[in-house]
Design a protein around this motif. Structure first.
Motif, PDB file in Angstrom:
ATOM      1  N   TYR A  20       0.834  -1.206   0.000  1.00 24.37           N
ATOM      2  CA  TYR A  20       0.000   0.000   0.000  1.00 24.37           C
ATOM      3  C   TYR A  20       0.867   1.253   0.000  1.00 24.37           C
ATOM      4  CZ  TYR A  20      -2.762   3.774   2.109  1.00 24.37           C
ATOM      5  OH  TYR A  20      -3.347   4.988   2.380  1.00 24.37           O
ATOM      6  N   SER A  21       1.941   1.257   0.794  1.00 25.44           N
ATOM      7  CA  SER A  21       2.830   2.411   0.870  1.00 25.44           C
ATOM      8  C   SER A  21       3.461   2.729  -0.475  1.00 25.44           C
ATOM      9  CB  SER A  21       3.929   2.167   1.914  1.00 25.44           C
ATOM     10  OG  SER A  21       3.387   2.034   3.203  1.00 25.44           O
ATOM     11  N   VAL A  22       3.856   1.684  -1.209  1.00 27.89           N
ATOM     12  CA  VAL A  22       4.452   1.895  -2.532  1.00 27.89           C
ATOM     13  C   VAL A  22       3.479   2.648  -3.440  1.00 27.89           C
ATOM     14  CG1 VAL A  22       5.281   0.758  -4.628  1.00 27.89           C
ATOM     15  CG2 VAL A  22       5.984  -0.087  -2.381  1.00 27.89           C
ATOM     16  N   ALA A  23       2.249   2.153  -3.518  1.00 23.96           N
ATOM     17  CA  ALA A  23       1.254   2.774  -4.400  1.00 23.96           C
ATOM     18  C   ALA A  23       0.836   4.150  -3.878  1.00 23.96           C
ATOM     19  CB  ALA A  23       0.034   1.864  -4.518  1.00 23.96           C
TER      20      ALA A  23
ATOM     21  N   ALA B 260       9.040   6.454   1.022  1.00 22.09           N
ATOM     22  CA  ALA B 260       9.994   7.486   0.619  1.00 22.09           C
ATOM     23  C   ALA B 260      10.751   7.068  -0.640  1.00 22.09           C
ATOM     24  CB  ALA B 260      10.971   7.766   1.757  1.00 22.09           C
ATOM     25  N   LEU B 261      11.144   5.801  -0.703  1.00 21.08           N
ATOM     26  CA  LEU B 261      11.823   5.299  -1.907  1.00 21.08           C
ATOM     27  C   LEU B 261      10.891   5.369  -3.113  1.00 21.08           C
ATOM     28  CD1 LEU B 261      13.664   2.210  -0.355  1.00 21.08           C
ATOM     29  CD2 LEU B 261      14.667   4.405  -1.036  1.00 21.08           C
ATOM     30  N   SER B 262       9.640   5.053  -2.898  1.00 22.15           N
ATOM     31  CA  SER B 262       8.643   5.159  -3.961  1.00 22.15           C
ATOM     32  C   SER B 262       8.477   6.611  -4.394  1.00 22.15           C
ATOM     33  CB  SER B 262       7.311   4.591  -3.481  1.00 22.15           C
ATOM     34  OG  SER B 262       6.321   4.698  -4.471  1.00 22.15           O
TER      35      SER B 262
ATOM     36  N   ALA C  87       9.016   7.651  -8.341  1.00 19.96           N
ATOM     37  CA  ALA C  87       7.851   8.020  -9.151  1.00 19.96           C
ATOM     38  C   ALA C  87       8.062   9.286  -9.988  1.00 19.96           C
ATOM     39  CB  ALA C  87       6.620   8.156  -8.259  1.00 19.96           C
ATOM     40  N   PRO C  88       8.585  10.396  -9.413  1.00 21.49           N
ATOM     41  CA  PRO C  88       8.779  11.581 -10.244  1.00 21.49           C
ATOM     42  C   PRO C  88       9.787  11.370 -11.368  1.00 21.49           C
ATOM     43  CG  PRO C  88       8.825  12.164  -7.922  1.00 21.49           C
ATOM     44  CD  PRO C  88       8.877  10.672  -7.997  1.00 21.49           C
ATOM     45  N   ALA C  89      10.819  10.542 -11.110  1.00 12.38           N
ATOM     46  CA  ALA C  89      11.801  10.269 -12.161  1.00 12.38           C
ATOM     47  C   ALA C  89      11.145   9.540 -13.333  1.00 12.38           C
ATOM     48  CB  ALA C  89      12.942   9.433 -11.582  1.00 12.38           C
ATOM     49  N   LEU C  90      10.313   8.548 -13.033  1.00 10.65           N
ATOM     50  CA  LEU C  90       9.600   7.838 -14.092  1.00 10.65           C
ATOM     51  C   LEU C  90       8.631   8.773 -14.816  1.00 10.65           C
ATOM     52  CD1 LEU C  90       8.793   4.451 -12.293  1.00 10.65           C
ATOM     53  CD2 LEU C  90      10.524   4.872 -14.043  1.00 10.65           C
ATOM     54  N   ALA C  91       7.970   9.627 -14.043  1.00  4.68           N
ATOM     55  CA  ALA C  91       7.027  10.571 -14.650  1.00  4.68           C
ATOM     56  C   ALA C  91       7.745  11.528 -15.589  1.00  4.68           C
ATOM     57  CB  ALA C  91       6.298  11.348 -13.555  1.00  4.68           C
ATOM     58  N   GLY C  92       8.888  12.041 -15.147  1.00 10.76           N
ATOM     59  CA  GLY C  92       9.650  12.957 -15.981  1.00 10.76           C
ATOM     60  C   GLY C  92      10.118  12.329 -17.270  1.00 10.76           C
ATOM     61  N   ALA C  93      10.335  11.007 -17.237  1.00  9.95           N
ATOM     62  CA  ALA C  93      10.806  10.319 -18.438  1.00  9.95           C
ATOM     63  C   ALA C  93       9.698  10.140 -19.478  1.00  9.95           C
ATOM     64  CB  ALA C  93      11.382   8.961 -18.060  1.00  9.95           C
TER      65      ALA C  93
END
Length: 406
Positions: free
Chosen positions: A228-231, A353-355, A359-365
């Protein structure tokens, strides 16, 4: 003598303090500390970023690096909190976090060179990691069992109050200087730290080493809240990262960004009832509903374009899902691991926190190819599907538990 005390205002303060239950006192102090450290200090950099950029003339690359460093500070705070609690007691990390928040905000207020700005922002960011999880241990050890879900929900919902105040400080930044906003955060951090020392009892250190067997058992216990934390944290950080971009691209007024934060904070106040929701519906079901709610908010944001009404509706819906989703994680981990509530909550926050970093790095890509609107809709789909999957898991588990009863 009694009349003299009342004239000086000391007796009413004592009466209010004594009237509060243990859960009320710790809940109030925790809400103030978490509200300042997590709701204000952690999000203030993004809110004041345009003014900092214009005033200090820093490059986008350097500003992005400083933004990433705030997550490093937050992670460091999470990891340091457990060590401080083991050596000095659970209240110690909350005190250190208050000091870091105040000191970091003062440094940012006075910052001229970029290096000093980075130090201040990282210190302020670490405060959120230091103060949040230790309250799980404080509550489970100092508050009667029936009051614990409510106290944990109150503490976490303090973030909403922090966001409302941050929205107000953002108005000062627009009308005056971004430094005024950070000065306000410094004062709030000092005040909350003093209240925390007054209302939260000093706890004895609990230097129990985490054995491999114990860590393995805790990991098995936290598989579902960990997922749940990851999502949850991935979709939350996408919303916060790109909400301001949506407002700017829609040519909405400059005051729309502070209003967005204030709307999220006001509507997030419903999170104070998370303990009652969890007791009535179950933590798994509440967590699933939060993911669905955040998914709806993301979809509205993706479709908002230049509609102020749609953006406002998205912020209000998001505030409910965001704050209830945070509070239910604290309640849920305390239910699953009452003897190690702080460690359990910290583990889920580290995963989150790792998620949040990924997530923003994947979004930026993918934004250059898909566009921001499509990204938000895809993130909304992920949140909705995750909520449905968690709801189905909770229903299946309930059926299995029912079948095993005599």
């Amino acid at each position: 003598m009694q009349c003299s005390q009342r004239l000086h205002g000391t007796a009413p303060i004592e009466e209010v303090t004594m009237a509060l239950s243990a859960g009320g006192r710790i809940g109030l102090a925790g809400a103030l500390v978490v509200g300042v450290a997590f709701g204000m200090a952690r999000y203030a950099y993004g809110l004041t970023l345009p003014s900092i950029r214009a005033d200090l003339g820093l490059s986008e690359l350097l500003l992005g690096f400083i933004s990433s460093a705030t997550f490093a500070g937050y992670l460091a705070g999470l990891l340091l909190a457990g060590r401080l609690a083991a050596r000095f007691g659970s209240r110690a990390p909350t005190t250190v976090g208050g000091i870091c928040g105040a000191l970091g905000a003062v440094i940012v207020t006075l910052a001229e060179p970029s290096g000093l700005l980075a130090v201040g922002v990282v210190l302020a960011g670490s405060a959120g990691g230091l103060v949040w999880a230790p309250y799980s241990d404080i509550v489970t050890r100092s508050v009667p069992l029936q009051q614990q879900p409510g106290a944990l929900a109150i503490i976490t919902t303090g973030t909403s109050g922090g966001l409302v105040l941050l929205g107000g400080l953002a108005v000062l930044a627009v009308l005056g200087s971004w430094r005024l906003a950070w000065a306000g955060i410094a004062l709030a951090a000092v005040a909350s730290a003093l209240v925390n020392l007054r209302l939260v009892p000093k706890a004895r250190p609990d230097p129990r080493p985490a054995t491999r067997a114990g860590s393995s058992s805790l990991a098995r216990t936290l598989r579902v809240p960990g997922a749940y934390s990851v999502a949850y944290f991935a979709v939350i950080v996408i919303y916060f990262t790109y909400a301001a971009d949506v407002l700017e691209r829609g040519a909405l007024p400059a005051a729309a960004v502070p209003m967005l934060y204030a709307a999220i904070g006001f509507c997030g106040m419903v999170g104070v009832a998370t303990g009652a929701f969890a007791q009535r519906l179950g933590s798994v079901r509440v967590a699933a509903l939060c993911l669905v709610t955040v998914g709806v908010a993301l979809a509205l944001l993706g479709l908002a374009t230049d509609s102020l009404t749609a953006t406002a509706a998205s912020a209000c819906i998001f505030g409910v899902g965001y704050m209830t989703g945070s509070a239910v994680l604290a309640v849920w981990t305390a239910e699953l691991a009452p003897e190690r509530a702080g460690a359990a909550f910290t583990a889920c926050l580290i995963v989150g926190a790792l998620s949040s970093v990924t997530a923003p790095a994947l979004a930026g890509a993918v934004i250059p190819d898909l566009g921001l609107g499509v990204l938000l809709l895809l993130t909304a789909t992920v949140s909705l599907l995750s909520g449905v999957a968690l709801m189905l898991h909770g229903s299946a588990r309930k059926v299995r538990v029912g079948e095993t009863r005599p």
